[in-house]
Every structure is written in structure tokens, then in C-alpha cells.
Design an enzyme around this catalytic site. Structure first.
Site, PDB file in Angstrom:
ATOM      1  N   ASP A 138       0.926  -1.325  -0.047  1.00 38.13           N
ATOM      2  CA  ASP A 138       0.009   0.007   0.007  1.00 38.13           C
ATOM      3  C   ASP A 138       0.757   1.364   0.068  1.00 38.13           C
ATOM      4  O   ASP A 138       0.434   2.104  -0.749  1.00 38.13           O
ATOM      5  CB  ASP A 138      -1.105  -0.077   1.141  1.00 38.13           C
ATOM      6  N   GLY A 171      -4.440  -5.778  18.845  1.00 37.97           N
ATOM      7  CA  GLY A 171      -3.278  -6.262  18.911  1.00 37.97           C
ATOM      8  C   GLY A 171      -3.205  -7.606  17.996  1.00 37.97           C
ATOM      9  O   GLY A 171      -2.220  -8.228  17.892  1.00 37.97           O
ATOM     10  N   ASP A 174      -5.986  -0.500   5.420  1.00 38.72           N
ATOM     11  CA  ASP A 174      -6.676  -0.777   6.644  1.00 38.72           C
ATOM     12  C   ASP A 174      -7.949   0.120   6.797  1.00 38.72           C
ATOM     13  O   ASP A 174      -9.211  -0.255   6.842  1.00 38.72           O
ATOM     14  CB  ASP A 174      -6.017  -0.632   8.019  1.00 38.72           C
TER      15      ASP A 174
HETATM   16  C1  GLA Z   1      -0.182  -2.685   8.333  1.00 38.11           C
HETATM   17  C2  GLA Z   1      -0.761  -0.980   7.830  1.00 38.11           C
HETATM   18  C3  GLA Z   1      -1.179  -1.247   6.374  1.00 38.11           C
HETATM   19  C4  GLA Z   1      -0.357  -2.005   5.637  1.00 38.11           C
HETATM   20  C5  GLA Z   1       0.090  -3.626   6.509  1.00 38.11           C
HETATM   21  C6  GLA Z   1       0.927  -4.418   5.510  1.00 38.11           C
HETATM   22  O1  GLA Z   1      -1.668  -3.116   8.394  1.00 38.11           O
HETATM   23  O2  GLA Z   1      -1.491  -0.379   8.811  1.00 38.11           O
HETATM   24  O3  GLA Z   1      -1.252   0.283   5.892  1.00 38.11           O
HETATM   25  O4  GLA Z   1       1.069  -1.467   5.362  1.00 38.11           O
HETATM   26  O5  GLA Z   1       0.482  -3.224   7.648  1.00 38.11           O
HETATM   27  O6  GLA Z   1       0.386  -4.566   4.068  1.00 38.11           O
END
Ligand code: GLA
Length: 385
Positions: free
Chosen positions: A36, A125, A175
């Protein structure tokens, strides 16, 4: 609304009725990890576990928040303090969202304060984005109550900004985007450069399949350590290769990149470049109902994170190893790594046996007892009736 824990906490701590209830889900990522923030592709889905907020506007500039998971005692501040970025602790998630609305153009001097009570059943977590769920529930609520009119992409950006600035975690947008763009029974195929979204129907339940999450209980923190380090390595590599982001490196460019980069940096780049390709192949496989091909891509993604990006831990590898040995269609760690959860796609009838087998393997190896549960793709953030 009567049975809702957030609404109950609102009445208990603030008195009166909230103006409404909003919810925003956590997520699992099916494939596309650490892509991302490299402007690449991801394929998460919003899960059937969410954060719910009960919110009521006030006639003054005070802001009070309370949560069922922090004992319920309200944290109190004002819109002016938030505008100056004065907040910390768990309240940085909702307050950070308020601040990010301001940065994105909402005049914080002209809006009303509010009381907000939050409840969540996204495990904290476990790497399932419990923080994004709180951010996005707050964001959709304020967007409605303040009549901001931001679209879902803008709301995802506000949520990410809250996470980056208020919480100090240099994460990408996956996310928050999964939480707002999720749809029942579909994955969110997101181009993290353009924020173009396509919902890809999954049909796992109809096909008799389940998506099992195994929370290894190994703690991770994305504000520090390995996550930040990987992000910096990717940005450095993009500069060295003369591209805007690693998204702009093709699989065919890898041999050339290997000549120019040190071996460790090259492995980091190789993961990102091949992972972007795996996301595109996964979307094609899922559209063709070829779950077997998709499952192999999940295993390949895990191997890439274990060997090239080096963000797995023995507990996550154990879940994947046991899943493969028991014939799961696919399995991989999900999320930022260094702990958190792994996922396995398998016939629903085999899910309990896999959970037991993983627990037995963890006990054998002296690991902490894991938690296993199924998730289904659910509707993204919005107002509750
Ligand atoms: C975490 C971060 C996301 C992404 C993932 C790995 O969840 O919040 O933005 O980078 O790690 O894919």
C-alpha cells in the site's frame, strides 16, 4: 439501538440519547502486503467484527469520549486543543480523526463539540485493524453530524492521516480503505495510487469454504521497529532505482534492479514487485472461481514475506506450515507482520480441526496459546438504523 453497548455507555456517562450510532469494521488482508505505501495493489476485506460509536453533538466546543475497553471513564478536551494536536493515548484515534478533518479543510472553529462512546469487538493487537475501525467509525459519524460531505476515499485518507500523525505509525491506506469500502461477501481490490476500488465477489460461504484467522498473540507495534524500517528501505530503493514508488518496477525489471541494489534491499524490492503481481493474479483467479490458484498465491505470498521481506515470525510460519500439511487451500500471515495473525482458506468442515492442530503445534513448540476464529466479508463503515 437499545441493546447496543456503545449507546448504553453513552447514556451512562453522558446522559440523554446520542444523535445516532455508526459502525466501522476491522479487516483481514487476503493478499498484497506492504504494497500500500509503495503505491501498489491490495486485496483486503472488511470483517464481521466492528467498532461502534454512539455520538451526540453538543452546544459548546467540548469533546468527551468514553470506551467500553478503557474502563468507561471519559477523556475530555476541546476542539481547540485538538486543533493544536494536543492528545495522546487511545484517545489519539478519535481525536486524531477530528484533527485530520481540520487538516483536510473542515473549519474546526465552526463545528460543534460532541460526546462519543465507543465499543468494539475487533480484537486489539491481533493485526485486524482495531485502530482503523475506531478511526473510521468516528470519521463516518462526524462526516454525517457535521455535514462535511466527504466521500469514502476522502474519509479513508482522513483515517490514515490520523493514524500517521496522531498515533505516529507510518502505515499506508489499506486498513482504512478496507473499513470504508467493504461489502458483504466481497474483497476490496484497491489501487493505492489512484484509490480506484473494485469489489471482487468471493462466494467463499456458498462454496463451503471458511476463512480462519489464527491470532498468534505475538505482539507487534507498527509505530516503531521493523515496519518503519521496511518502509524506509522501500523508499530508499525507489530513489536508487529512479522511480516514484516501487509500484513502478515491473517483474521484468528485477534482474536489472539486482545489479544496482545491495542483496538485502533487492530482496525487499523483490517482495513488493512480485506481491503486486500476485494481487493482480489473485483478482483474476477469484473472478474465474479458481480458488486453488488463489490458494497457491497465498502460500507464495507467505514465502515471499518470510524469505525476502523478512517480516514473519516462527509462530506465523507454524500456522502456515500446519495449514499446508492439513491440505488448506491457502494460508499466509496477514497485516504488517512481526506478530499478529495468519489466515487460512479451507473447507468450512475442516476449520475446527485446523484450529486444534495449530494449537497442538504451538503447545509442542512452547509458543503462547493462539486464538482461532472465522471471519466473513462484511459491509463497510456507515450509520446504523
Ligand atoms: C499494516 C498497515 C497497512 C499495511 C499493512 C501491510 O496493517 O496499517 O497500511 O501497510 O500493515 O500490508
Amino acid at each position: 439501538m437499545t441493546e447496543d453497548a456503545a449507546a448504553g455507555l453513552f447514556r451512562e456517562r453522558f446522559g440523554g440519547e446520542p444523535d445516532g450510532l455508526w459502525r466501522a469494521p476491522g479487516r483481514v488482508n487476503l493478499i498484497g502486503e506492504h504494497t500500500d505505501y509503495n503505491d501498489g495493489y491490495v486485496l483486503p476485506f472488511a470483517i464481521d467484527r466492528a467498532s461502534r460509536v454512539a455520538v451526540g453533538l453538543r452546544d459548546d466546543r467540548r469533546v468527551r469520549i468514553a470506551s467500553t475497553f478503557e474502563g468507561g471513564d471519559p477523556v475530555e478536551t476541546t476542539l481547540d486543543e485538538i486543533a493544536e494536536r494536543r492528545f495522546s493515548g487511545w484517545s489519539a484515534y478519535p481525536f486524531g480523526v477530528v484533527w485530520a478533518f481540520g487538516e483536510a479543510g473542515t473549519d474546526l472553529a465552526a463545528v460543534r463539540g460532541f460526546d462519543l462512546a465507543v465499543d468494539s469487538d475487533v480484537p486489539v493487537g491481533a493485526g485486524l485493524s482495531s485502530s482503523a475501525a475506531i478511526e473510521m467509525a468516528t470519521a463516518v459519524a462526524l462526516n454525517d453530524l457535521w455535514a462535511v460531505g466527504a466521500d469514502r476515499a476522502a474519509l479513508a485518507r482522513i483515517g490514515r492521516r490520523a493514524e500517521n500523525v496522531a498515533v505516529g505509525a507510518p502505515t499506508g491506506i489499506m486498513d482504512q480503505a478496507a473499513s470504508v469500502f467493504g461489502e458483504t461477501d466481497a474483497a476490496v481490490f484497491l489501487d493505492c495510487r489512484s484509490l480506484a476500488v473494485e469489489q471482487v465477489p468471493l462466494g467463499f460461504t456458498a462454496a463451503g469454504l471458511a476463512l480462519l484467522v489464527v491470532d498468534t498473540k505475538v505482539e507487534h507495534a507498527h509505530a516503531t521497529g521493523g515496519y518503519r524500517d521496511r518502509r524506509e528501505a522501500c523508499e530508499r530503493a525507489a530513489k536508487e532505482l529512479g522511480v516514484r514508488a516501487l509500484r513502478d518496477v515491473a517483474v521484468e525489471d528485477l534482474p536489472g534492479a539486482e545489479q544496482r541494489l545491495d542483496p538485502v534491499t533487492f530482496r525487499r524490492v523483490k517482495h513488493i514487485v512480485t506481491e503486486d503481481a500476485r494481487v493482480l493474479e489473485s483478482v483474476a483467479a477469484l473472478k474465474a472461481h479458481d480458488t486453488a490458484a488463489f490458494g497457491e498465491l497465498m502460500y507464495a505470498s507467505h514465502a515471499s514475506m518470510r524469505d525476502d521481506f523478512e517480516i514473519s515470525v516462527p509462530e506465523l510460519d507454524t500456522v502456515v506450515e500446519v495449514a499446508r500439511a492439513r491440505g488448506a487451500i491457502g494460508a499466509r500471515m496477514t497485516g504488517g507482520g512481526f506478530g499478529g495473525s495468519a489466515i487460512a482458506l479451507l473447507p468450512a468442515d475442516d476449520a475446527d480441526a485446523l484450529a486444534d492442530a495449530v494449537a497442538a503445534a504451538f503447545a509442542d513448540r512452547g509458543y503462547r496459546e493462539p486464538a482461532a476464529f472465522r471471519v466473513t466479508p462484511a459491509q463497510g463503515a456507515g450509520r446504523l438504523p
